[in-house]
Write an enzyme that holds these catalytic residues in place. Structure first.
Site, PDB file in Angstrom:
ATOM      1  N   LYS A  28     -21.908 -15.687 -12.959  1.00 22.78           N
ATOM      2  CA  LYS A  28     -21.683 -17.118 -13.334  1.00 22.78           C
ATOM      3  C   LYS A  28     -20.697 -17.454 -14.500  1.00 22.78           C
ATOM      4  O   LYS A  28     -20.345 -18.280 -14.816  1.00 22.78           O
ATOM      5  CB  LYS A  28     -23.083 -17.526 -14.022  1.00 22.78           C
ATOM      6  N   CYS A  50      15.648  -9.130   5.400  1.00 24.94           N
ATOM      7  CA  CYS A  50      14.571  -8.146   5.516  1.00 24.94           C
ATOM      8  C   CYS A  50      15.160  -6.756   5.856  1.00 24.94           C
ATOM      9  O   CYS A  50      15.759  -6.558   7.007  1.00 24.94           O
ATOM     10  CB  CYS A  50      13.549  -8.564   6.402  1.00 24.94           C
ATOM     11  N   CYS A  53      13.495  -5.504   9.623  1.00 22.73           N
ATOM     12  CA  CYS A  53      13.650  -6.272  10.753  1.00 22.73           C
ATOM     13  C   CYS A  53      14.591  -5.337  11.699  1.00 22.73           C
ATOM     14  O   CYS A  53      15.516  -4.889  10.966  1.00 22.73           O
ATOM     15  CB  CYS A  53      14.221  -7.597  10.590  1.00 22.73           C
ATOM     16  N   ASN A  75      11.885   6.863   3.486  1.00 25.74           N
ATOM     17  CA  ASN A  75      11.989   5.646   2.342  1.00 25.74           C
ATOM     18  C   ASN A  75      13.230   6.126   1.719  1.00 25.74           C
ATOM     19  O   ASN A  75      13.619   7.114   1.144  1.00 25.74           O
ATOM     20  CB  ASN A  75      10.761   6.094   1.414  1.00 25.74           C
ATOM     21  N   HIS A 113       8.655  -9.948  12.090  1.00 22.57           N
ATOM     22  CA  HIS A 113       8.358 -10.164  10.683  1.00 22.57           C
ATOM     23  C   HIS A 113       7.398 -11.241  10.164  1.00 22.57           C
ATOM     24  O   HIS A 113       6.786 -10.957   9.138  1.00 22.57           O
ATOM     25  CB  HIS A 113       9.831 -10.892   9.894  1.00 22.57           C
ATOM     26  N   ASN A 153       0.324  -1.053   1.374  1.00 24.47           N
ATOM     27  CA  ASN A 153       0.009  -2.126   0.229  1.00 24.47           C
ATOM     28  C   ASN A 153       0.427  -3.315   0.890  1.00 24.47           C
ATOM     29  O   ASN A 153       1.363  -3.585   1.324  1.00 24.47           O
ATOM     30  CB  ASN A 153       1.065  -1.944  -0.851  1.00 24.47           C
ATOM     31  N   CYS A 160       3.313  -4.922  -3.298  1.00 23.90           N
ATOM     32  CA  CYS A 160       4.516  -4.758  -2.150  1.00 23.90           C
ATOM     33  C   CYS A 160       5.537  -5.961  -2.053  1.00 23.90           C
ATOM     34  O   CYS A 160       5.409  -6.903  -2.324  1.00 23.90           O
ATOM     35  CB  CYS A 160       3.215  -5.266  -0.753  1.00 23.90           C
ATOM     36  N   SER A 161       6.563  -5.081  -1.931  1.00 29.33           N
ATOM     37  CA  SER A 161       8.108  -5.709  -2.312  1.00 29.33           C
ATOM     38  C   SER A 161       8.374  -6.472  -1.071  1.00 29.33           C
ATOM     39  O   SER A 161       9.580  -7.131  -0.996  1.00 29.33           O
ATOM     40  CB  SER A 161       9.046  -4.919  -3.160  1.00 29.33           C
ATOM     41  N   HIS A 164       7.123  -8.058   5.384  1.00 18.81           N
ATOM     42  CA  HIS A 164       7.273  -7.636   6.858  1.00 18.81           C
ATOM     43  C   HIS A 164       6.122  -6.335   6.941  1.00 18.81           C
ATOM     44  O   HIS A 164       5.692  -5.668   6.107  1.00 18.81           O
ATOM     45  CB  HIS A 164       8.633  -6.779   6.993  1.00 18.81           C
ATOM     46  N   HIS A 166       4.101  -3.523   7.303  1.00 14.82           N
ATOM     47  CA  HIS A 166       4.535  -2.255   7.182  1.00 14.82           C
ATOM     48  C   HIS A 166       3.559  -1.295   6.386  1.00 14.82           C
ATOM     49  O   HIS A 166       2.826  -1.809   5.485  1.00 14.82           O
ATOM     50  CB  HIS A 166       5.870  -1.991   6.650  1.00 14.82           C
ATOM     51  N   GLN A 168       3.107   3.074   4.406  1.00 17.46           N
ATOM     52  CA  GLN A 168       3.801   4.213   4.104  1.00 17.46           C
ATOM     53  C   GLN A 168       3.119   5.468   4.286  1.00 17.46           C
ATOM     54  O   GLN A 168       1.830   5.485   4.434  1.00 17.46           O
ATOM     55  CB  GLN A 168       4.066   4.005   2.509  1.00 17.46           C
ATOM     56  N   GLU A 182     -12.797  14.316  -3.472  1.00 18.26           N
ATOM     57  CA  GLU A 182     -13.321  14.295  -2.299  1.00 18.26           C
ATOM     58  C   GLU A 182     -13.672  15.388  -1.393  1.00 18.26           C
ATOM     59  O   GLU A 182     -14.746  15.821  -0.834  1.00 18.26           O
ATOM     60  CB  GLU A 182     -12.904  13.118  -1.289  1.00 18.26           C
ATOM     61  N   HIS A 296     -11.783   9.067   6.732  1.00 17.80           N
ATOM     62  CA  HIS A 296     -12.142   7.703   6.663  1.00 17.80           C
ATOM     63  C   HIS A 296     -11.072   6.841   6.229  1.00 17.80           C
ATOM     64  O   HIS A 296     -10.162   7.420   5.850  1.00 17.80           O
ATOM     65  CB  HIS A 296     -13.566   7.565   5.902  1.00 17.80           C
ATOM     66  N   HIS A 298     -10.135   3.727   3.316  1.00 23.66           N
ATOM     67  CA  HIS A 298     -10.457   2.602   2.195  1.00 23.66           C
ATOM     68  C   HIS A 298      -9.923   1.373   2.417  1.00 23.66           C
ATOM     69  O   HIS A 298      -8.547   1.488   2.587  1.00 23.66           O
ATOM     70  CB  HIS A 298     -10.397   3.310   1.021  1.00 23.66           C
TER      71      HIS A 298
HETATM   72  O1  G1P Z   1       7.272   1.728  -2.398  1.00 26.89           O
HETATM   73  P1  G1P Z   1       7.181   0.288  -2.790  1.00 26.89           P
HETATM   74  O2  G1P Z   1       6.310  -0.369  -1.759  1.00 26.89           O
HETATM   75  O3  G1P Z   1       8.471  -0.343  -3.251  1.00 26.89           O
HETATM   76  O4  G1P Z   1       6.216   0.219  -3.943  1.00 26.89           O
HETATM   77  C1  G1P Z   1       5.003   0.203  -4.118  1.00 26.89           C
HETATM   78  O5  G1P Z   1       3.898   1.211  -3.617  1.00 26.89           O
HETATM   79  C2  G1P Z   1       4.039   2.489  -4.493  1.00 26.89           C
HETATM   80  C3  G1P Z   1       3.205   3.375  -3.754  1.00 26.89           C
HETATM   81  O6  G1P Z   1       1.834   2.957  -3.776  1.00 26.89           O
HETATM   82  C4  G1P Z   1       3.874   2.127  -6.256  1.00 26.89           C
HETATM   83  O7  G1P Z   1       4.054   3.351  -6.626  1.00 26.89           O
HETATM   84  C5  G1P Z   1       4.807   1.020  -6.412  1.00 26.89           C
HETATM   85  O8  G1P Z   1       4.345   0.775  -7.931  1.00 26.89           O
HETATM   86  C6  G1P Z   1       4.611  -0.023  -5.581  1.00 26.89           C
HETATM   87  O9  G1P Z   1       5.200  -1.364  -6.246  1.00 26.89           O
END
Ligand code: G1P
Ligand code: G1P
Lengths: 346, 346
Positions: A28, A50, A53, A75, A113, A153, A160-161, A164, A166, A168, A182, A296, A298
């Protein structure tokens, strides 16, 4: 009489061994705090600026191929590198550091995209799963690698910057903290019962039904009894498998369907592209068999009350203990009641 | 050759026993993601809609007194309540819950709506510290209470729903996760060396100087070797004390000065009211003596590159391991070089 639906209590997270504080009576609470901006909802299928793309230039000068399904590359701003020299520091046992090596990759889920997991066809999601499995095998060729973290993310409020679609992969020469916890919990259970912790847990949840969001032949999606994030969920295969590349073709397809349906339910909740961090937990690599491990996935989504009000894990949560305001049962009920078809595809 | 200033590595957090991933080479990463809005910077000294200003009505209908220093009351939306019935749940050892009891309080630091810790006079901050100490004693009268968490969420990006200068206290009938970890680590060290872990750690840091931000007669402010947040710091008393109410009057005043100077440095960093969650870790209550415990205060500020770009603890951090992009040494150097006088008071 004490009831977990009404009274404050703590719940045990079986996978980490930690306890979570639940405050059901706190729903509440009025919200006068930060209101998030809504994500833009009309992205073009191709964006010239982007870096994901097809045909576009990336930060390191490379040009993306004209790919048609998913596409993986190292990366350009990796947190872990393959050529870090070995070494360590130890000053009086009080300042301790160790060199860390690994590889970070980016996986574009589609050339389009404008898409996200729930709006991609199942066949495209299945190809992302195939790529995850192939990467598991190829990254583990490097015998220094001990763990491979696959994650996504989604949404700018999750850091997430780029919108698009994606994800990692960060792979490293040690086993990270959450995975160690775990491993320990699952190992202890297995040594006692000779069954995986998650098989028994999922069976108990299937009997109870209260926290189940989706059940298919091969997979279950549920709100864990110990969920911290308001709409946190977990996808668990019914059959114990230590790593994702043990899946049969049928299971991969079933996982793709589950991913699409669960993320569509998320979008349907507030009629918004639902932000989250999601990722797969599985057995470490290059270190023998792991019969206790049951892989699994999350999902940790931050939204609480609406598309613009999130749960903050701050003061008390950072300094003391994870805490949530709505019960996992309430969240599961809401997710269960939503259609599996995406609101934009109806 | 391996160097913690250049190469990716992990560092041991002495207080939790966990490791943190540090990626010093990653500072060059461009940021195309979320840009936060700046907090409003021209609040009036009194706001008729604020539930913390003197004379105003609160959610439960009570009216705030015309207080002149600090003011404490029970949170109108407490996560923990004193009258929760005892009880527990245990289904096959897989679904485990226990009733949780406690009390949540709010402390207004000043009647002046426009202030923050760094812009309040030292004498007012000293009164907040006196109140914290008095609350420790009075809350611990309830023999069910095992731990008292004092903290402040500052800034709307830290989930703070009201800019009026204030903090919170959540006290509970169990010892929360982060405090249990610190108890265990400090206990182990003490049993081995018969000195507190933080005495030896602070002495090592004072020899090294690299991570020291401020040093006074009674207190040190430093960026911990294992800091996770970009500008994370810790205030530690030089003399081992288990709880804050062991401070002498001199030490309370010294702590007030340290709080003002450190938070002023924070504001001076990006010329903005610097958001953070901060809180005091100290020994549990109603459970004997704690010679191993050395109380301290943590500051977890989210900003990374500027007043509008924060560090996201998301995907990898949630699923695998805490990770940071700039080194603690770099952050300490930046904070050390800033004046202790607030930019608005110059
Ligand atoms: O790698 P990116 O997408 O630029 O960055 C994002 O994911 C990473 C991994 O979870 C984090 O460390 C960054 O803080 C986040 O901004
Ligand atoms: O109690 P507040 O200030 O309304 O709420 C804030 O602090 C609490 C304690 O850290 C958190 O649980 C909430 O998520 C946050 O928004």
């Amino acid at each position: 009489m004490f009831s977990i639906h009404e009274h404050a209590h703590t719940r045990l997270n079986l996978l980490t061994g930690d306890w979570v504080l639940v405050s059901p009576h706190r729903t509440k609470r009025p919200w006068q705090g930060k209101v998030e901006t809504l994500p833009a909802d009309n992205r073009p299928a191709y964006d010239a600026t982007c870096y994901l793309c097809p045909g576009n230039k990336r930060a390191d000068g490379a040009t993306n191929p004209d790919y048609t399904d998913s596409f993986v590359f190292v990366n350009d701003f990796s947190a872990l590198l393959t050529d870090t020299p070995d070494g360590d520091v130890n000053i009086n046992g009080l300042l301790q550091a160790k060199s860390a090596k690994g590889i970070c990759k980016v996986i574009s889920f589609s050339p389009d995209h404008s898409k996200t997991l729930p709006t991609l066809p199942v066949s495209t999601i299945a190809k992302v799963i195939d790529l995850w499995c192939a990467e598991m095998t190829s990254i583990a060729q490097d015998k220094d690698i001990q763990y491979i973290q696959i994650f996504e993310n989604k949404g700018d409020i999750m850091g997430c910057s780029n919108p698009h679609p994606h994800g990692q992969i960060w792979a490293q020469n040690s086993v990270p903290l959450e995975v160690s916890k775990e491993t320990k919990q699952q190992q202890q259970y297995y040594e006692r019962y000779w069954r995986t912790l998650l098989s028994d847990y999922v069976n108990t949840e299937l009997q109870q039904q209260e926290r189940i969001v989706l059940e298919h032949e091969h997979f279950v999606a549920l709100v864990p009894f110990w969920a911290v994030w308001p709409f946190e969920t977990m996808i668990v295969p019914k059959r114990p498998m230590a790593q994702i590349n043990e899946m049969t073709q049928d299971e991969r397809l079933a996982f793709a369907i589950m991913l699409k349906e669960l993320t569509a339910k998320y979008d349907n909740l507030f009629h918004v592209s639902f932000p989250y961090s999601a990722g797969i937990h599985q057995a470490p690599v290059n270190n023998g068999q792991h019969p206790a491990w049951h892989w699994h996935m999350h999902f940790y989504p931050p939204l609480l009350r609406s598309a613009t009000v999130k749960k903050f894990m701050v003061g008390y949560e950072m300094l003391a203990n994870p805490q949530r305001d709505v019960t996992p049962e309430w969240a599961a009920e809401r997710l269960r009641s939503l259609p599996v078809k995406h609101y934009k595809e109806m």
